[in-house]
Design an enzyme around this catalytic site. Sequence first.
Site, PDB file in Angstrom:
ATOM      1  N   GLY A 178      -2.151  -6.163 -12.687  1.00  0.00           N
ATOM      2  CA  GLY A 178      -1.000  -6.550 -12.108  1.00  0.00           C
ATOM      3  C   GLY A 178       0.215  -6.866 -12.619  1.00  0.00           C
ATOM      4  O   GLY A 178       1.080  -7.772 -12.205  1.00  0.00           O
ATOM      5  N   GLU A 207       7.694   1.288 -16.713  1.00  0.00           N
ATOM      6  CA  GLU A 207       7.359   0.985 -15.413  1.00  0.00           C
ATOM      7  C   GLU A 207       7.837  -0.522 -15.071  1.00  0.00           C
ATOM      8  O   GLU A 207       8.470  -0.678 -14.039  1.00  0.00           O
ATOM      9  CB  GLU A 207       5.635   0.838 -15.393  1.00  0.00           C
ATOM     10  CG  GLU A 207       5.018   2.219 -15.417  1.00  0.00           C
ATOM     11  CD  GLU A 207       3.562   1.935 -15.068  1.00  0.00           C
ATOM     12  OE1 GLU A 207       2.927   2.919 -14.563  1.00  0.00           O
ATOM     13  OE2 GLU A 207       3.069   1.063 -15.255  1.00  0.00           O
ATOM     14  N   ILE A 258      -4.869   5.702   0.578  1.00  0.00           N
ATOM     15  CA  ILE A 258      -4.343   4.991   1.924  1.00  0.00           C
ATOM     16  C   ILE A 258      -4.735   5.684   3.208  1.00  0.00           C
ATOM     17  O   ILE A 258      -4.548   7.105   3.094  1.00  0.00           O
ATOM     18  CB  ILE A 258      -2.760   5.000   1.679  1.00  0.00           C
ATOM     19  CG1 ILE A 258      -2.270   4.150   0.572  1.00  0.00           C
ATOM     20  CG2 ILE A 258      -2.114   4.369   2.847  1.00  0.00           C
ATOM     21  CD1 ILE A 258      -2.773   2.525   0.312  1.00  0.00           C
ATOM     22  N   ASN A 286       2.655  -4.830 -13.171  1.00  0.00           N
ATOM     23  CA  ASN A 286       3.974  -4.433 -12.487  1.00  0.00           C
ATOM     24  C   ASN A 286       3.873  -5.345 -11.201  1.00  0.00           C
ATOM     25  O   ASN A 286       5.401  -5.665 -11.205  1.00  0.00           O
ATOM     26  CB  ASN A 286       3.564  -2.889 -11.778  1.00  0.00           C
ATOM     27  CG  ASN A 286       3.842  -1.882 -13.026  1.00  0.00           C
ATOM     28  OD1 ASN A 286       4.997  -1.567 -13.209  1.00  0.00           O
ATOM     29  ND2 ASN A 286       2.735  -1.501 -13.436  1.00  0.00           N
ATOM     30  N   ASP A 303      -0.563  11.380  -4.648  1.00  0.00           N
ATOM     31  CA  ASP A 303       0.264  11.580  -5.656  1.00  0.00           C
ATOM     32  C   ASP A 303       1.233  12.787  -5.417  1.00  0.00           C
ATOM     33  O   ASP A 303       1.704  13.521  -6.134  1.00  0.00           O
ATOM     34  CB  ASP A 303      -0.184  11.842  -6.966  1.00  0.00           C
ATOM     35  CG  ASP A 303      -1.209  10.690  -7.578  1.00  0.00           C
ATOM     36  OD1 ASP A 303      -0.633   9.571  -7.120  1.00  0.00           O
ATOM     37  OD2 ASP A 303      -2.051  10.888  -8.464  1.00  0.00           O
ATOM     38  N   HIS A 309       3.328   6.011 -10.658  1.00  0.00           N
ATOM     39  CA  HIS A 309       2.347   6.908 -11.267  1.00  0.00           C
ATOM     40  C   HIS A 309       2.745   7.067 -12.710  1.00  0.00           C
ATOM     41  O   HIS A 309       3.989   7.202 -13.246  1.00  0.00           O
ATOM     42  CB  HIS A 309       2.157   8.049 -10.680  1.00  0.00           C
ATOM     43  CG  HIS A 309       1.109   8.815 -11.287  1.00  0.00           C
ATOM     44  ND1 HIS A 309      -0.437   8.728 -10.831  1.00  0.00           N
ATOM     45  CD2 HIS A 309       0.925   9.794 -12.185  1.00  0.00           C
ATOM     46  CE1 HIS A 309      -1.091   9.519 -11.388  1.00  0.00           C
ATOM     47  NE2 HIS A 309      -0.350  10.087 -12.254  1.00  0.00           N
ATOM     48  N   LEU A 328      -6.233   1.472  -6.380  1.00  0.00           N
ATOM     49  CA  LEU A 328      -7.028   2.494  -6.399  1.00  0.00           C
ATOM     50  C   LEU A 328      -7.375   3.239  -5.321  1.00  0.00           C
ATOM     51  O   LEU A 328      -7.892   4.345  -5.304  1.00  0.00           O
ATOM     52  CB  LEU A 328      -8.371   1.787  -7.173  1.00  0.00           C
ATOM     53  CG  LEU A 328      -8.292   2.029  -8.630  1.00  0.00           C
ATOM     54  CD1 LEU A 328      -9.623   1.155  -9.190  1.00  0.00           C
ATOM     55  CD2 LEU A 328      -8.369   3.185  -9.409  1.00  0.00           C
ATOM     56  N   ASN A 367       4.761   4.176  -4.452  1.00  0.00           N
ATOM     57  CA  ASN A 367       3.688   4.180  -5.217  1.00  0.00           C
ATOM     58  C   ASN A 367       4.431   4.536  -6.649  1.00  0.00           C
ATOM     59  O   ASN A 367       5.278   5.168  -6.768  1.00  0.00           O
ATOM     60  CB  ASN A 367       2.590   5.194  -5.145  1.00  0.00           C
ATOM     61  CG  ASN A 367       1.345   5.142  -6.069  1.00  0.00           C
ATOM     62  OD1 ASN A 367       0.928   4.023  -6.570  1.00  0.00           O
ATOM     63  ND2 ASN A 367       1.052   6.295  -6.709  1.00  0.00           N
TER      64      ASN A 367
HETATM   65  C1  GAR Z   1       0.152   1.166 -13.834  1.00  0.00           C
HETATM   66  O1  GAR Z   1       0.184   1.909 -15.188  1.00  0.00           O
HETATM   67  C2  GAR Z   1       0.349   2.129 -12.660  1.00  0.00           C
HETATM   68  O2  GAR Z   1       1.222   3.333 -13.145  1.00  0.00           O
HETATM   69  C3  GAR Z   1      -0.995   2.694 -12.553  1.00  0.00           C
HETATM   70  O3  GAR Z   1      -1.960   1.595 -12.841  1.00  0.00           O
HETATM   71  C4  GAR Z   1      -1.459   0.962 -13.721  1.00  0.00           C
HETATM   72  C5  GAR Z   1      -1.465  -0.732 -13.261  1.00  0.00           C
HETATM   73  O4  GAR Z   1      -1.085  -1.559 -14.093  1.00  0.00           O
HETATM   74  N1  GAR Z   1      -1.455   3.604 -11.568  1.00  0.00           N
HETATM   75  C6  GAR Z   1      -1.939   4.671 -11.308  1.00  0.00           C
HETATM   76  O5  GAR Z   1      -2.344   5.282 -12.057  1.00  0.00           O
HETATM   77  C7  GAR Z   1      -1.834   5.181  -9.744  1.00  0.00           C
HETATM   78  N2  GAR Z   1      -2.702   6.410  -9.806  1.00  0.00           N
HETATM   79  P1  GAR Z   1      -0.731  -3.056 -13.849  1.00  0.00           P
HETATM   80  O6  GAR Z   1      -2.030  -3.435 -12.740  1.00  0.00           O
HETATM   81  O7  GAR Z   1      -0.899  -3.806 -15.159  1.00  0.00           O
HETATM   82  O8  GAR Z   1       0.219  -2.989 -12.892  1.00  0.00           O
END
Ligand code: GAR
Length: 190
Positions: free
Chosen positions: A13, A175, A89, A15, A146, A105, A86, A103
């Site tokens: 979490g 990000e 949807i 982000n 995606d 990525h 993960l 989303n």
């Molecule tokens: C992030 O890097 C996001 O881009 C990725 O999961 C991570 C979550 O990090 N998402 C994907 O790969 C979607 N296919 P966080 O829990 O520290 O925010």
Amino acid sequence: MNKNVVIFASGEGSNAQKIIDYFQHSNYVTISLIASNKANANVLTRAKNNNIPTFVLDRELFYKGNEIVEYLKSIKTDLIVLAGFLWMIPENLIKAFPDKIINIHPSLLPKFGGKGMYGMNVHKAVLAANENQSGITIHLVNEYYDQGKIIAQHSCAINEHETVASLSEKVQLMEHEYFPKAIEHFLAAK
Ligand code: GAR
């Protein structure tokens, strides 16, 4: 007018935290709920520490029936943000919130997207393919993994001695910088 943003996240979490911080004093964006498919996900602790309501998603309910959709509608959700979520949807959720699910990525889609492409797996695949750049993509969610319309993309160079760890760190910084701003711009344009 106030917009209610619901975050779906499965893990750490980081982000979600940046999004919470960014809108903390906003008069027009409220992070109204953080939902996770994992009861022990750190993102839920972050939510609680910030007095944001939490919700643990049950797989049965998520993929069958309309209860989750009804709940999200009842709390007047304007936007659903997937921040490291993960689960795929389901169609009823996409249909109930058209162009209202976004989303992030950790690669330059359409490259290195699709099933199984999550977190470190993405960075490993990027390096294995000898790419000279990577980055982040923020996109609308449709029924294909995606593949929804791209809202924002930012790239970074991959250097000669790049490792999965260094690339992941570089992409994560991007990000954190760009995702909250992209959410703000997206909501303002609506
Ligand atoms: C992030 O890097 C996001 O881009 C990725 O999961 C991570 C979550 O990090 N998402 C994907 O790969 C979607 N296919 P966080 O829990 O520290 O925010």
